[in-house]
Design a protein around this motif. Structure first.
Motif, PDB file in Angstrom:
ATOM      1  N   SER A 107       0.885  -1.401  -0.110  1.00 11.81           N
ATOM      2  CA  SER A 107      -0.162  -0.094   0.002  1.00 11.81           C
ATOM      3  C   SER A 107       0.778   1.023   0.070  1.00 11.81           C
ATOM      4  CB  SER A 107      -0.845  -0.027   1.277  1.00 11.81           C
ATOM      5  OG  SER A 107      -1.710   1.352   1.405  1.00 11.81           O
ATOM      6  N   LEU A 108       1.950   1.321   0.794  1.00 12.87           N
ATOM      7  CA  LEU A 108       2.940   2.569   1.089  1.00 12.87           C
ATOM      8  C   LEU A 108       3.579   2.569  -0.216  1.00 12.87           C
ATOM      9  CD1 LEU A 108       3.946   2.145   4.520  1.00 12.87           C
ATOM     10  CD2 LEU A 108       2.631   4.061   3.621  1.00 12.87           C
ATOM     11  N   LEU A 109       4.056   1.441  -1.015  1.00  9.54           N
ATOM     12  CA  LEU A 109       4.766   1.653  -2.227  1.00  9.54           C
ATOM     13  C   LEU A 109       4.103   2.068  -3.257  1.00  9.54           C
ATOM     14  CD1 LEU A 109       7.372   0.684  -3.638  1.00  9.54           C
ATOM     15  CD2 LEU A 109       6.394  -1.527  -4.177  1.00  9.54           C
ATOM     16  N   GLN A 111       1.394   4.069  -2.988  1.00  4.38           N
ATOM     17  CA  GLN A 111       1.139   5.596  -2.793  1.00  4.38           C
ATOM     18  C   GLN A 111       2.399   6.316  -3.480  1.00  4.38           C
ATOM     19  OE1 GLN A 111       0.578   5.951   1.474  1.00  4.38           O
ATOM     20  NE2 GLN A 111      -1.567   5.142   1.328  1.00  4.38           N
ATOM     21  N   GLU A 112       3.596   5.807  -2.853  1.00  2.00           N
ATOM     22  CA  GLU A 112       4.711   6.722  -3.153  1.00  2.00           C
ATOM     23  C   GLU A 112       4.966   6.503  -4.781  1.00  2.00           C
ATOM     24  OE1 GLU A 112       6.669   8.441  -1.111  1.00  2.00           O
ATOM     25  OE2 GLU A 112       5.145   8.104   0.184  1.00  2.00           O
ATOM     26  N   LEU A 113       4.788   5.404  -5.244  1.00  2.00           N
ATOM     27  CA  LEU A 113       5.070   5.443  -6.901  1.00  2.00           C
ATOM     28  C   LEU A 113       3.799   6.261  -7.492  1.00  2.00           C
ATOM     29  CD1 LEU A 113       5.794   1.469  -7.522  1.00  2.00           C
ATOM     30  CD2 LEU A 113       7.404   3.454  -7.686  1.00  2.00           C
ATOM     31  N   THR A 114       2.823   6.169  -7.128  1.00  2.00           N
ATOM     32  CA  THR A 114       1.683   7.247  -7.481  1.00  2.00           C
ATOM     33  C   THR A 114       2.073   8.528  -7.471  1.00  2.00           C
ATOM     34  OG1 THR A 114       0.045   5.739  -6.919  1.00  2.00           O
ATOM     35  CG2 THR A 114      -0.716   7.859  -7.403  1.00  2.00           C
ATOM     36  N   LYS A 115       2.762   9.077  -6.485  1.00  2.00           N
ATOM     37  CA  LYS A 115       3.363  10.326  -6.402  1.00  2.00           C
ATOM     38  C   LYS A 115       4.465  10.686  -7.558  1.00  2.00           C
ATOM     39  CE  LYS A 115       2.487  10.944  -1.247  1.00  2.00           C
ATOM     40  NZ  LYS A 115       3.078  10.811  -0.091  1.00  2.00           N
ATOM     41  N   VAL A 116       5.221   9.752  -7.668  1.00  2.00           N
ATOM     42  CA  VAL A 116       6.501   9.828  -8.447  1.00  2.00           C
ATOM     43  C   VAL A 116       6.110   9.545  -9.920  1.00  2.00           C
ATOM     44  CG1 VAL A 116       8.826   8.973  -9.157  1.00  2.00           C
ATOM     45  CG2 VAL A 116       8.023   9.300  -6.592  1.00  2.00           C
TER      46      VAL A 116
END
Length: 134
Positions: A107-109, A111-116
């Motif tokens: 889930s965190l991955l 979220q972070e990949l969606t930002k980048v």
């Protein structure tokens, strides 16, 4: 199935009783008790043959070697089952914890990949069917 074990148990009890009586005769041996000793020895041989006959009924039974180790240590073999269940429960909890951690990490991955990588992640989510493409 229980009849098989009942028969074996009965044969073993008879055998143990015969051995006990044999020990009494031998501990206080008199030449006049030779006939009784011979009879008990013959009963012992017959008892072993009867136990061997029970073996064929139980050929498909397998017992974990750890159970025999418990018996050799003077421990109750039923504790083996209890301890196996406790180990399985502990392992289950450990694996569940790992699964929960991996879900949080995923889930965190995402979220972070969606930002980048917002466009690539939108395609990924569309392929996975998580949300429609923009």
């Amino acid at each position: 199935m229980a009849e098989k074990f009942d028969s074996l148990e009965e044969q073993l009890e008879k055998f143990v009783e015969n051995i006990r009586q044999l020990g009494i005769i031998v501990s206080d041996f008199q030449p006049s008790s030779q006939a009784g000793l011979n009879q008990k020895l013959n009963f012992m041989v017959t008892g072993l043959q009867d136990i061997d006959k029970c073996r064929q009924q139980l050929h498909d039974i397998s017992v974990p070697l750890e159970v025999f180790e418990y018996i050799d240590q003077g421990r109750n073999p039923q504790l083996y089952t209890k301890e196996c269940l406790e180990r399985a429960l502990a392992k289950n909890e450990q694996v569940k914890g790992k699964i929960d951690t991996m879900k949080k990490f995923k889930s965190l991955l995402i979220q972070e990949l969606t930002k980048v990588f917002p466009e690539d992640m939108a395609k990924y989510k569309a392929i996975r069917g998580e949300e429609p493409p923009p």
